[in-house]
Write an enzyme that holds these catalytic residues in place. Structure first.
Site, short mmCIF file in Angstrom:
data_model
loop_
_atom_site.label_atom_id
_atom_site.label_comp_id
_atom_site.label_asym_id
_atom_site.label_seq_id
_atom_site.Cartn_x
_atom_site.Cartn_y
_atom_site.Cartn_z
N CYS A 108 7.46 21.98 -39.59
CA CYS A 108 8.06 20.83 -39.47
C CYS A 108 7.76 20.15 -40.77
CB CYS A 108 7.41 20.12 -38.28
SG CYS A 108 7.46 21.07 -36.71
N LYS B 3 12.12 26.25 -44.95
CA LYS B 3 11.86 26.44 -46.54
C LYS B 3 10.54 27.36 -46.66
CE LYS B 3 12.47 26.01 -50.83
NZ LYS B 3 13.38 26.91 -51.39
#
Ligand code: F6R
Length: 607
Positions: free
Chosen positions: A2, A602
């Site tokens: 997150c 990512k």
């Protein structure tokens, strides 16, 4: 995976700034979003499942009052992506709010303990225990700062946490263990985030926190403590070189395309490596008996190419290893004479950092290549090179791959010179060739974007691809496969071409597209044989080769002509470009969002 963002301003509303920051952090997680603010001694929370833009449209985050707040983009680990599990999480009374990146490993025990004490939980997340734990300590009458400090000592696992409370409504507490977290300092107020991209439009002055540290942030000051003993730590700000422009899409429809097109510029920056570190790292590599190149995903592919490059330029054996396998595969053989070169764009990949921790305990030398100044990798390595690609916001790594390759090449060149494996004229030849990479990539971009779009349309419905190469372009084949699978969800097989007849060729039937990466680097004769074998079994040959290679052109169904006379070691930087574009256009043609690949984030900050 997150992302968190916190802002505390001297005046005005924090929520519009928090919302804008969340939108830029969306690459890190996009299944839920939420913001909590404090105004007039009351806590306000808005959160829901969905992508940030949708959630913002529904809830209007910017309407939240107050000059202080915390915000979160979620990528679910514990509990489904539904409203109740979205962050921020609050305590029983609605006086404490928390956002978190990481995993609280002992949350089940803590939750049981807190339930026994009468706390009421509403989510399935590990994070909610933190809000209740802080509440529990506040109930004992200690300060907000000490409550957070005590709470952090009970937490096992990894976390970047931002905590606010109505008990002390003019400060934000930030806690870091493993997961990335840095402060941003400005005249209008202060910020904290998992990634500087959240606040880069407000300030370039940042203070990266180290693992095991807590920061207390007000609108005009910050202080940092060690969570273990509460002792103050003196930390000076660093100046980030990134601008907002570099972190935005600049008119491209997706970050991925923008970053593919940015490669010539980022390669240019990668030519400006820090010379003293190149020298030091070459020296340390030269002294080692064993060298491992440790990384994950795309960064690992740069290491596969690099193993050929270090051998070619410096006669050094460097073993590329997938980070998540390193400890099990080579752990026992690491010793004081080993060097481990960690390669990580983000500098935060958990598997890479775990390998670092392990080898440091064995007194090995730890070196690094990363793109992120202030990342954890920069603090666990003896020396590191900053590849200077600028922020990469597309989930798929593209420009940072090219720059990693060029960084390895320059290090290999220093090493080759140091070890007497290259003459001065060879060194000059390569230095000159390296300088041409931005222009070569520019040319490949100019000539192949439209072409790759056409090829993507032609091959859109094919179920399976082959990517075959020889020598260091084996890495290009692996990288092309990764891009196509993660972005376009299209399966493929990638392998050194010589391996195909040891099994995988049985998958070939009429119409299977086989992509051959075949620069004029001395491997072509053998490659021609591999192309014939595949074609004889019905494969359609898409060949990437030198513009003047007529023989290969005749063998192809589609020929992707690249500049001739490129030194062999530079070919992976140039030949990967059309394949990045191919994956991008396949995704777009399939109606997929290349910036939000399914199930991916990512930077993988959990093991
Ligand atoms: C692929 C991709 C990932 C990363 C991998 C390592 O496009 O982006 O495979 O390469 O997660 O990340 P870093 O380099 O940040 O350690």
């Amino acid at each position: 995976m997150c992302r968190i963002f916190a802002a505390i301003l001297k005046g005005g509303k924090a929520s519009p700034i928090l919302t804008a920051g969340l939108k830029r952090l969306e690459y890190g997680g996009y299944d839920s979003a939420g913001i909590a603010t404090i105004h007039n001694g009351r806590l306000f929370v808005k959160k829901d499942a969905g992508k940030i833009n949708e959630v913002d449209r529904r809830l209007d985050f910017g309407s939240l009052p107050g000059s202080l707040g915390i915000a979160h983009n979620r990528w679910a680990t514990h509990g489904a992506p539904v409203q109740v599990n979205a962050h921020p999480h609050t305590d029983c009374k609605g006086s404490v709010a928390v956002v978190h990146n990481g995993i609280i490993e002992n949350f089940a025990e803590l939750k049981k303990e807190l339930l026994d004490k009468g706390h009421h939980f509403i989510s399935k997340t590990d994070t909610e225990v933190v809000a209740h734990l802080v509440e529990e300590y506040l109930l004992q009458g200690i300060s907000f700062r000490d409550a957070c400090l005590h709470a952090s000592r009970r937490l096992e696992g990894s976390y970047a946490l931002a905590v606010i409370s109505t008990v002390e409504p003019s400060r934000i507490m930030l806690l870091r263990k493993d997961s990335p977290l840095l402060l941003g300092l400005s005249d209008e107020g202060n910020f904290a985030s998992s990634d500087a991209v959240a606040f880069i439009d407000h300030t370039q002055d940042a203070v990266p926190l180290d693992s095991g540290e807590m920061a207390e942030l007000t609108s005009s000051a910050y202080s940092v403590f060690r969570t273990a003993d509460g002792k103050a730590v003196l930390k000076k700000p660093i100046r980030l070189e990134w601008t907002l422009e570099e972190a935005s899409k600049e008119g491209f429809p997706h970050f991925m395309l923008k970053e593919i097109f940015e490669q010539s510029r980022s390669l240019h920056y990668a030519l400006n490596l820090q010379k003293p570190y190149l020298e030091l790292m070459a020296e340390l590599l030269d002294r080692s008996k064993t060298v491992y190149l440790v990384a994950a995903g795309t960064s690992y592919h740069s290491c596969v190419a690099a193993s050929y490059i270090y051998s070619e330029l410096a006669a050094l054996t460097a073993i590329p290893v997938v980070a998540s396998e390193f400890v099990e595969q080579y752990g026992r053989s690491v010793n004081v004479d080993s060097t481990v070169l960690l390669v990580s764009q983000s500098g935060e990949t958990a598997d890479v950092l775990r390998a670092a921790e392990y080898v440091k305990a064995k007194a090995a030398t730890v070196l690094g290549i990363t793109n992120v100044l202030g990342s954890t990798l920069t603090r666990v390595t003896r020396a590191y090179l900053l590849q200077q690609s600028g922020p990469e916001l597309g989930v798929a790594a593209t420009k940072t791959y090219a720059s990693q390759l060029l960084t390895h090449m320059q290090l290999a060149l220093y090493l080759g010179k140091k070890r007497g494996k290259l003459s001065q004229s060879e060194v000059d030849y390569y230095l000159d060739a390296f300088k041409k990479t931005p222009e070569l990539v520019e040319q490949a971009l100019r000539e192949h974007d439209e072409r790759m779009k056409k090829l993507a349309r032609k091959y859109l419905s094919r179920k399976h691809f082959f990517f075959l190469a020889r020598g260091l372009n084996t890495a290009t084949a692996l990288e092309a496969r990764l891009k196509l699978s993660e972005i376009a969800c299209t399966p493929s097989t990638a392998l050194p071409a010589g391996e195909s007849k040891h099994g995988p060729i049985s998958l070939v039937e009429k119409g299977v597209p086989a992509v051959f990466i075949a620069p004029d680097d001395g491997t072509n004769k053998l490659m021609e044989g591999n192309i014939m074998e595949m074609k004889a079994r019905g494969a359609e040959a898409i060949i990437l080769g030198a513009r003047d290679d007529e023989k290969l052109r005749r063998l192809s169904d589609e020929y992707v002509a690249l500049p001739p006379d490129i030194p062999g070691i530079l070919t992976p930087i140039v030949y990967v470009v059309p394949l990045q574009l191919f994956a991008y256009h396949m995704a777009v043609e399939k109606g997929l969002d290349p910036d939000k690949p399914r199930n991916l984030a990512k930077s993988v900050t959990v093991l």
